[in-house]
Scaffold this motif. Sequence first.
Motif, PDB file in Angstrom:
ATOM      1  N   UNK A  85       0.811  -1.219   0.000  1.00 35.68           N
ATOM      2  CA  UNK A  85       0.000   0.000   0.000  1.00 35.68           C
ATOM      3  C   UNK A  85       0.842   1.267   0.000  1.00 35.68           C
ATOM      4  N   UNK A  86       2.130   1.163   0.324  1.00 35.26           N
ATOM      5  CA  UNK A  86       3.000   2.324   0.181  1.00 35.26           C
ATOM      6  C   UNK A  86       3.138   2.724  -1.280  1.00 35.26           C
ATOM      7  N   UNK A  87       3.122   1.723  -2.159  1.00 34.48           N
ATOM      8  CA  UNK A  87       3.222   1.985  -3.593  1.00 34.48           C
ATOM      9  C   UNK A  87       1.992   2.732  -4.087  1.00 34.48           C
ATOM     10  N   UNK A  88       0.878   2.533  -3.401  1.00 35.96           N
ATOM     11  CA  UNK A  88      -0.409   3.053  -3.865  1.00 35.96           C
ATOM     12  C   UNK A  88      -0.824   4.325  -3.140  1.00 35.96           C
ATOM     13  N   UNK A  89      -0.949   4.235  -1.822  1.00 36.79           N
ATOM     14  CA  UNK A  89      -1.580   5.312  -1.062  1.00 36.79           C
ATOM     15  C   UNK A  89      -0.757   6.599  -1.010  1.00 36.79           C
ATOM     16  N   UNK A  90       0.433   6.612  -0.379  1.00 40.86           N
ATOM     17  CA  UNK A  90       1.173   7.869  -0.329  1.00 40.86           C
ATOM     18  C   UNK A  90       1.878   8.216  -1.631  1.00 40.86           C
ATOM     19  N   UNK A  91       2.137   7.204  -2.485  1.00 43.92           N
ATOM     20  CA  UNK A  91       2.890   7.471  -3.710  1.00 43.92           C
ATOM     21  C   UNK A  91       1.993   7.938  -4.853  1.00 43.92           C
ATOM     22  N   UNK A  92       0.979   7.140  -5.198  1.00 42.70           N
ATOM     23  CA  UNK A  92       0.099   7.524  -6.306  1.00 42.70           C
ATOM     24  C   UNK A  92      -0.921   8.559  -5.850  1.00 42.70           C
ATOM     25  N   UNK A  93      -1.720   8.172  -4.868  1.00 39.25           N
ATOM     26  CA  UNK A  93      -2.886   8.986  -4.505  1.00 39.25           C
ATOM     27  C   UNK A  93      -2.498  10.331  -3.908  1.00 39.25           C
ATOM     28  N   UNK A  94      -1.594  10.327  -2.934  1.00 38.34           N
ATOM     29  CA  UNK A  94      -1.188  11.592  -2.320  1.00 38.34           C
ATOM     30  C   UNK A  94      -0.475  12.488  -3.324  1.00 38.34           C
ATOM     31  N   UNK A  95       0.328  11.891  -4.203  1.00 35.87           N
ATOM     32  CA  UNK A  95       1.042  12.685  -5.206  1.00 35.87           C
ATOM     33  C   UNK A  95       0.077  13.365  -6.161  1.00 35.87           C
ATOM     34  N   UNK A  96      -0.901  12.610  -6.642  1.00 37.08           N
ATOM     35  CA  UNK A  96      -1.874  13.183  -7.580  1.00 37.08           C
ATOM     36  C   UNK A  96      -2.660  14.313  -6.928  1.00 37.08           C
ATOM     37  N   UNK A  97      -3.114  14.097  -5.699  1.00 35.56           N
ATOM     38  CA  UNK A  97      -3.902  15.136  -5.016  1.00 35.56           C
ATOM     39  C   UNK A  97      -3.036  16.356  -4.721  1.00 35.56           C
ATOM     40  N   UNK A  98      -1.787  16.143  -4.327  1.00 30.90           N
ATOM     41  CA  UNK A  98      -0.890  17.264  -4.038  1.00 30.90           C
ATOM     42  C   UNK A  98      -0.603  18.085  -5.283  1.00 30.90           C
ATOM     43  N   UNK A  99      -0.508  17.422  -6.439  1.00 32.37           N
ATOM     44  CA  UNK A  99      -0.175  18.136  -7.679  1.00 32.37           C
ATOM     45  C   UNK A  99      -1.383  18.759  -8.351  1.00 32.37           C
ATOM     46  N   UNK A 100      -2.531  18.107  -8.258  1.00 30.63           N
ATOM     47  CA  UNK A 100      -3.670  18.543  -9.062  1.00 30.63           C
ATOM     48  C   UNK A 100      -4.916  18.896  -8.265  1.00 30.63           C
ATOM     49  N   UNK A 101      -4.960  18.543  -7.003  1.00 29.04           N
ATOM     50  CA  UNK A 101      -6.167  18.781  -6.224  1.00 29.04           C
ATOM     51  C   UNK A 101      -6.436  20.246  -5.957  1.00 29.04           C
ATOM     52  N   UNK A 231       0.507   9.853 -11.679  1.00 32.62           N
ATOM     53  CA  UNK A 231       0.439   8.791 -10.692  1.00 32.62           C
ATOM     54  C   UNK A 231       1.175   7.533 -11.105  1.00 32.62           C
ATOM     55  N   UNK A 232       1.225   7.245 -12.410  1.00 32.20           N
ATOM     56  CA  UNK A 232       1.830   5.997 -12.862  1.00 32.20           C
ATOM     57  C   UNK A 232       3.345   5.998 -12.744  1.00 32.20           C
TER      58      UNK A 232
END
Length: 379
Positions: A85-101, A231-232
């Motif tokens: 879940x480190x690969x998913x939650x803080x890496x993909x999801x948090x990154x996308x929200x931080x950049x585009x949210x 995210x990818x």
Amino acid sequence: MSFVESEERIALRKAVAEFGAQYGHDYFIAKSRAGEKTTELWEEAGKLGYLGVAVPEEYGGGGGGIGDLAAVCEELAAAGCPLLLMVVSPAICATVIARFGTEEQKSKWLPGFAAGTLKMAFAITEPDAGSNSHKLKTHVKRDGEDWILKGTKTYISGVDEVDAVLVVAIQKTGPVLVVVPTNSEGFTWHQIEMDLVAPEKQFTLFFDDVRLPSDAVVGSPDQGLLQVFAGLNPERIMGASMATGSARLAIGKAVSYAQQRQVWDSPIGAHQGLSHPLAKIHIEIELARLMTQKAAALYDSGRDKESGEAANMAKYAAGEAIAAAVDQAIQTHGGNGLSSEFGLASMLGMSRLSRIAPVSREMVLNFVAQNSLKLPRSY
């Protein structure tokens, strides 16, 4: 570009390695086989700030980059605790929200990512659209101020332990990313039985006209394609880091055994039939680590296109390295390699998965052939 990590990064690695050693591979395997979660590990890592190292400081994070988060992921894996879940939650999801949210979305979600109190899954794969994301059928449409989501996703990790899922859906103008709380009406999931020894489970998700508020779509609806790629690349970097960390663990076990096991009055590690394969794989692991660090450095400097090439190469190299590392570690142990005592057979499934997910080795080769070498597409 420096080929030596900063003193801060090196210190971070050392601290995480010491922390991970307090839990170790035996803890991870015991939890996995018992069908339990590594909750204690995750929560303590969050309190220590390791899960939030890449979240901006204004939201409670460490203000670092994906390279710092990848270092945390690698060192935990090397300690025997590869947290998927480190690969998913803080890496993909948090990154996308931080950049585009939007500012409201950042304030709502990022502090939880920073503290490790929030987990979010990522859903892009569909039953009829694996590597071909152009065939996605899960769609979202406007209904007044709300959004209505309908479709199916499959092989989505950790849905039973997250607060929400970041879903890639299609609307008329292209893809969008939608945050779907797991308690949303019309959202159900079914576990896929797997032979992997891991605490994270895999699921097929069903969205049956799930009604979501207007702020469920991340940022601007017309930036969905940029968000997906944003995210990818971190996903590939983190996947590579988890693989190289686990490969280091496997080779470490093999080297220790080869130094101690005596046959014909000498350690088996003295024989080139074992020492050369281990040395070769050590080289391959270090090469994969270097490419992973390059991909992270490019991503953190905002060079997304170049990062995409490096991230794919890193993912390929790391997948090959861990598959070879676990296989050779088992071979070095002989029959002991398949015993529970040495903890290597339990790594086989995940090591093989690293050549498939989050992108298959064949699709990486397609990417390199078409983008790096400018060869014509085959599909």
